[in-house]
Design a protein around this motif. Sequence first.
Motif, PDB file in Angstrom:
ATOM      1  N   ALA A 107       0.860  -1.187   0.000  1.00  3.89           N
ATOM      2  CA  ALA A 107       0.000   0.000   0.000  1.00  3.89           C
ATOM      3  C   ALA A 107       0.896   1.236   0.000  1.00  3.89           C
ATOM      4  CB  ALA A 107      -0.909  -0.001   1.218  1.00  3.89           C
ATOM      5  N   ASN A 108       0.483   2.262  -0.735  1.00  2.00           N
ATOM      6  CA  ASN A 108       1.245   3.507  -0.845  1.00  2.00           C
ATOM      7  C   ASN A 108       0.448   4.657  -0.267  1.00  2.00           C
ATOM      8  OD1 ASN A 108       3.395   2.396  -2.322  1.00  2.00           O
ATOM      9  ND2 ASN A 108       2.228   2.507  -4.194  1.00  2.00           N
ATOM     10  N   ALA A 109       1.126   5.716   0.074  1.00  2.00           N
ATOM     11  CA  ALA A 109       0.435   6.908   0.554  1.00  2.00           C
ATOM     12  C   ALA A 109      -0.203   7.664  -0.606  1.00  2.00           C
ATOM     13  CB  ALA A 109       1.401   7.810   1.300  1.00  2.00           C
ATOM     14  N   VAL A 110       0.524   7.818  -1.713  1.00  2.00           N
ATOM     15  CA  VAL A 110       0.033   8.624  -2.828  1.00  2.00           C
ATOM     16  C   VAL A 110       0.579   8.066  -4.145  1.00  2.00           C
ATOM     17  CG1 VAL A 110       0.043  10.918  -3.877  1.00  2.00           C
ATOM     18  CG2 VAL A 110      -0.014  10.707  -1.400  1.00  2.00           C
ATOM     19  N   LEU A 111      -0.287   8.007  -5.151  1.00  2.00           N
ATOM     20  CA  LEU A 111       0.125   7.733  -6.522  1.00  2.00           C
ATOM     21  C   LEU A 111      -0.178   8.999  -7.318  1.00  2.00           C
ATOM     22  CD1 LEU A 111      -1.268   4.112  -6.955  1.00  2.00           C
ATOM     23  CD2 LEU A 111       1.130   4.770  -6.910  1.00  2.00           C
ATOM     24  N   PRO A 112       0.507   9.231  -8.431  1.00  2.00           N
ATOM     25  CA  PRO A 112       0.306  10.486  -9.167  1.00  2.00           C
ATOM     26  C   PRO A 112      -1.060  10.590  -9.825  1.00  2.00           C
ATOM     27  CG  PRO A 112       1.740   9.012 -10.403  1.00  2.00           C
ATOM     28  CD  PRO A 112       1.503   8.370  -9.067  1.00  2.00           C
ATOM     29  N   ARG A 113      -1.487  11.807 -10.079  1.00  2.00           N
ATOM     30  CA  ARG A 113      -2.664  12.124 -10.889  1.00  2.00           C
ATOM     31  C   ARG A 113      -3.979  11.531 -10.395  1.00  2.00           C
ATOM     32  NH1 ARG A 113      -0.432  12.259 -17.088  1.00  2.00           N
ATOM     33  NH2 ARG A 113       1.387  13.544 -16.649  1.00  2.00           N
ATOM     34  N   GLY A 114      -4.119  11.319  -9.095  1.00  2.00           N
ATOM     35  CA  GLY A 114      -5.358  10.772  -8.561  1.00  2.00           C
ATOM     36  C   GLY A 114      -5.534   9.285  -8.777  1.00  2.00           C
ATOM     37  N   ILE A 115      -4.489   8.623  -9.222  1.00  4.03           N
ATOM     38  CA  ILE A 115      -4.539   7.184  -9.472  1.00  4.03           C
ATOM     39  C   ILE A 115      -4.638   6.455  -8.134  1.00  4.03           C
ATOM     40  CG2 ILE A 115      -3.178   5.223 -10.319  1.00  4.03           C
ATOM     41  CD1 ILE A 115      -1.999   7.215 -12.417  1.00  4.03           C
ATOM     42  N   LEU A 116      -5.556   5.491  -8.036  1.00  6.97           N
ATOM     43  CA  LEU A 116      -5.756   4.724  -6.816  1.00  6.97           C
ATOM     44  C   LEU A 116      -5.025   3.389  -6.834  1.00  6.97           C
ATOM     45  CD1 LEU A 116      -9.606   5.310  -6.356  1.00  6.97           C
ATOM     46  CD2 LEU A 116      -7.706   6.564  -5.283  1.00  6.97           C
ATOM     47  N   ILE A 117      -4.690   2.908  -8.046  1.00  6.50           N
ATOM     48  CA  ILE A 117      -4.040   1.603  -8.185  1.00  6.50           C
ATOM     49  C   ILE A 117      -3.193   1.582  -9.454  1.00  6.50           C
ATOM     50  CG2 ILE A 117      -6.017   0.582  -9.391  1.00  6.50           C
ATOM     51  CD1 ILE A 117      -5.333  -2.056  -7.843  1.00  6.50           C
ATOM     52  N   SER A 118      -2.079   0.872  -9.382  1.00  2.54           N
ATOM     53  CA  SER A 118      -1.218   0.645 -10.537  1.00  2.54           C
ATOM     54  C   SER A 118      -0.687  -0.781 -10.423  1.00  2.54           C
ATOM     55  CB  SER A 118      -0.052   1.651 -10.529  1.00  2.54           C
ATOM     56  OG  SER A 118       0.804   1.424 -11.620  1.00  2.54           O
ATOM     57  N   ILE A 119      -0.720  -1.508 -11.527  1.00  8.38           N
ATOM     58  CA  ILE A 119      -0.324  -2.920 -11.496  1.00  8.38           C
ATOM     59  C   ILE A 119       0.805  -3.137 -12.492  1.00  8.38           C
ATOM     60  CG2 ILE A 119      -1.086  -5.307 -11.802  1.00  8.38           C
ATOM     61  CD1 ILE A 119      -3.962  -4.290 -11.218  1.00  8.38           C
ATOM     62  N   GLU A 120       1.918  -3.670 -11.989  1.00  9.52           N
ATOM     63  CA  GLU A 120       3.014  -4.056 -12.879  1.00  9.52           C
ATOM     64  C   GLU A 120       3.122  -5.570 -12.887  1.00  9.52           C
ATOM     65  OE1 GLU A 120       6.413  -2.007 -11.144  1.00  9.52           O
ATOM     66  OE2 GLU A 120       7.030  -3.836 -10.143  1.00  9.52           O
ATOM     67  N   ALA A 121       3.770  -6.100 -13.919  1.00 10.79           N
ATOM     68  CA  ALA A 121       3.764  -7.550 -14.055  1.00 10.79           C
ATOM     69  C   ALA A 121       4.969  -8.055 -14.844  1.00 10.79           C
ATOM     70  CB  ALA A 121       2.488  -8.008 -14.767  1.00 10.79           C
ATOM     71  N   ILE A 122       5.242  -9.327 -14.626  1.00  8.65           N
ATOM     72  CA  ILE A 122       6.218 -10.073 -15.427  1.00  8.65           C
ATOM     73  C   ILE A 122       5.493 -11.312 -15.912  1.00  8.65           C
ATOM     74  CG2 ILE A 122       8.432 -11.296 -15.460  1.00  8.65           C
ATOM     75  CD1 ILE A 122       9.219  -9.539 -13.006  1.00  8.65           C
ATOM     76  N   ALA A 123       5.631 -11.603 -17.198  1.00  4.03           N
ATOM     77  CA  ALA A 123       4.984 -12.773 -17.795  1.00  4.03           C
ATOM     78  C   ALA A 123       5.942 -13.438 -18.769  1.00  4.03           C
ATOM     79  CB  ALA A 123       3.699 -12.380 -18.520  1.00  4.03           C
ATOM     80  N   GLN A 124       5.715 -14.692 -19.048  1.00  4.59           N
ATOM     81  CA  GLN A 124       6.465 -15.378 -20.080  1.00  4.59           C
ATOM     82  C   GLN A 124       5.906 -15.008 -21.441  1.00  4.59           C
ATOM     83  OE1 GLN A 124       5.798 -19.430 -18.515  1.00  4.59           O
ATOM     84  NE2 GLN A 124       8.034 -19.603 -18.431  1.00  4.59           N
ATOM     85  N   VAL A 125       6.774 -14.923 -22.429  1.00  8.88           N
ATOM     86  CA  VAL A 125       6.320 -14.765 -23.805  1.00  8.88           C
ATOM     87  C   VAL A 125       5.807 -16.121 -24.259  1.00  8.88           C
ATOM     88  CG1 VAL A 125       7.019 -14.246 -26.186  1.00  8.88           C
ATOM     89  CG2 VAL A 125       7.967 -12.925 -24.288  1.00  8.88           C
ATOM     90  N   GLU A 126       4.616 -16.113 -24.856  1.00  8.37           N
ATOM     91  CA  GLU A 126       4.034 -17.383 -25.323  1.00  8.37           C
ATOM     92  C   GLU A 126       4.443 -17.620 -26.775  1.00  8.37           C
ATOM     93  OE1 GLU A 126       0.096 -17.632 -22.591  1.00  8.37           O
ATOM     94  OE2 GLU A 126      -0.030 -16.335 -24.343  1.00  8.37           O
ATOM     95  N   ALA A 127       4.717 -18.866 -27.087  1.00  8.48           N
ATOM     96  CA  ALA A 127       5.155 -19.202 -28.449  1.00  8.48           C
ATOM     97  C   ALA A 127       4.001 -19.263 -29.407  1.00  8.48           C
ATOM     98  CB  ALA A 127       5.876 -20.537 -28.447  1.00  8.48           C
TER      99      ALA A 127
END
Length: 127
Positions: A107-127
């Motif tokens: 949990a964060n105190a503040v994200l920019p521009r009124g954003i309430l959530i941000s999701i980052e990810a790592i995935a495998q490249v599918e063949a």
Amino acid sequence: MARTAVSTEAAPAAIGPYSQAIVAGGFVFCSGTPGIDPATGVLAEGIEAQTEQALRNLAAILAAAGSSMAALVKTTIFYTNVEDFPLINEVYARHVPDPAPARSAPANAVLPRGILISIEAIAQVEA
């Protein structure tokens, strides 16, 4: 190792000097993706709508990189209000297939521009 930037109009454009995602070494590394409608540039209203939109945006970025939500191996969810976590989990569970990827959710105190959530990810490249 070669790195390839990923960019799709089906997700919000980067708002700084970064790529929506980078493909390298058989993986897709996705930057934090907010709940902004890419067609209008408007931030969704409320945590549930922002979470839904952020996950749709993440799926679009993964598709542009030759991957999918089924290939996720790790996500990180940044959000502003710890009390929103149960609702975030409900929405997240509807979008992420089993087995669920590894995940961190600070949990964060503040994200920019009124954003309430941000999701980052790592995935495998599918063949």
